[in-house]
Design a protein around this motif. Structure first.
Motif, PDB file in Angstrom:
ATOM      1  N   PRO B  83       0.819  -1.212   0.000  1.00  0.00           N
ATOM      2  CA  PRO B  83       0.000   0.000   0.000  1.00  0.00           C
ATOM      3  C   PRO B  83       0.857   1.267   0.000  1.00  0.00           C
ATOM      4  N   GLY B  85       0.395   4.181   1.488  1.00  0.00           N
ATOM      5  CA  GLY B  85       0.584   4.829   2.784  1.00  0.00           C
ATOM      6  C   GLY B  85       1.822   4.323   3.510  1.00  0.00           C
ATOM      7  N   LEU B 208      -6.879   4.473  -2.440  1.00  0.00           N
ATOM      8  CA  LEU B 208      -7.598   4.012  -1.241  1.00  0.00           C
ATOM      9  C   LEU B 208      -8.045   2.555  -1.372  1.00  0.00           C
ATOM     10  N   GLU B 211      -5.534   0.331   0.189  1.00  0.00           N
ATOM     11  CA  GLU B 211      -5.093   0.642   1.553  1.00  0.00           C
ATOM     12  C   GLU B 211      -5.814  -0.254   2.564  1.00  0.00           C
ATOM     13  N   GLY B 215      -3.958   0.864   7.912  1.00  0.00           N
ATOM     14  CA  GLY B 215      -2.865   1.665   7.353  1.00  0.00           C
ATOM     15  C   GLY B 215      -3.088   3.144   7.654  1.00  0.00           C
TER      16      GLY B 215
END
Lengths: 232, 232
Positions: B83, B85, B208, B211, B215
């Protein structure tokens, strides 16, 4: 050397005229490219007379910059009435007016470099940042900010600078959109900090409580709720 | 002037040693405060021998800065796996490591001024910004960014800079909090832009979608939903 008419200009008046002429020239080109001869011609006086008032280009540049800095700091002033979003949007409109009026000079200054990066010019830039910071705090009705609030406000001021510089470089996104975006960015940076800090959360709640649904923050929240899937 | 051991150092090796010694000194104090004598002493060679390799302090400063710039640009590299993030959070960790290691020198450089604001140093700063910008675009899997995406990514890079500078000035907020906050800020600035632009909205949705709820972005969204009253 000067005509009778020109000689009647007082010392302070002449200084102010030179500063205004210099600011106009320094606003539209990089300071490197502006000569004392050119300033003298634009002011309608001789080169030696310019040196009579200012010892050199740097001191004239700094005087012009001081005038611009005072002007810019003034544009962050805004009556403390009505919702915060609308106030910030008016401030951003005046900020972009300034950036538009002084484009190339603003870029040259903020990008630094030999002609513009003196400690005096850096102090002037910092004085404007400080004035903007204090104005925002005043609008939030906060006298003693926490370290987190200080960080949010100061980093937003710096975001406004960098957004304006990026806009000047090609003007690809309409400025009205960026003015609104920066108001939204202020809300977004505050919300991020508020998500992890109770004091910031209290400030955010207080701000949102007085925002109308159709104001910049109300509109942003409504759009984000539609855009971002709720985790629950 | 030099011992037998020292004389065996090759030209390039000696240059690299001087650059490393200078970078260490320039990292911990403002460049104004570091003298060639001090660099010579720290490197264990004579002052004239320093000048044999570098014509003056500025050229040694620029060489040290080039090394630091390459190092910093390298820290923005991150495998394109998992991911976004979590990737950004690792990048921010390495960025703050760098800022921590080079604190006073980083501040002096980014604040500009006579000793550090040359066009060569500005070009180096811009090269790091550009490298960071390109890395983020690569993580977003985007080759030709729209003007709005370019603005979001570049202004976030600038926000990371200003946040790091504010952190160095007193270190009042723990750096781990700021590393996470900057990841959240990236999401927030992207979301603000996405709220008013379909292309940005598509990018945000794609990010998103991968994610995890725990996260950085998932956690932020969940907290904001609780914090900000829904307008509906």
């Amino acid at each position: 050397m000067t005509t009778g008419v020109r000689r009647r200009m007082g010392v302070e008046e002449r200084r102010q005229q030179l500063i205004a002429v210099a600011l106009e020239l320094f606003s539209h080109r990089s300071p490197d490219e502006v000569s004392i001869d050119e300033i003298a011609t634009a002011a309608g006086i001789s080169r030696p007379l310019v040196y009579h008032y200012f010892p050199g280009k740097l001191s004239l540049y700094e005087a012009a910059l001081r005038k611009a800095a005072e002007d810019l700091a003034e544009r962050f002033r805004e009556p403390r009435e009505g919702p915060l979003g609308a106030r910030l949007l008016r401030v951003m409109g005046r900020f972009f007016d300034f950036v538009d009026e002084h484009g190339p000079g603003f870029s040259a200054l903020m990008r630094g470099g030999p002609a513009v990066g003196s400690s005096a010019t850096n102090a002037l830039i910092d004085s404007v940042r400080q004035a903007a910071y204090e104005q925002i705090l005043a609008h939030l009705d906060i006298r003693v900010p926490s370290a987190r609030l200080e960080l949010v406000v100061r980093s937003w001021v710096s975001l406004a600078e960098s957004t304006a510089l990026l806009w000047l470089d090609g003007r690809q996104v309409p400025r009205a959109e960026l003015e609104l975006q920066l108001v939204h960015d202020f809300g977004a940076l505050t919300a991020v900090s508020a998500a992890y800090d109770d004091e910031m959360a209290a400030i955010l709640r207080r701000v949102l409580a007085t925002e109308p649904p159709e104001g910049p923050f109300g509109d942003l929240v409504e759009r984000l709720v539609t855009l971002v899937p709720s985790p629950r």
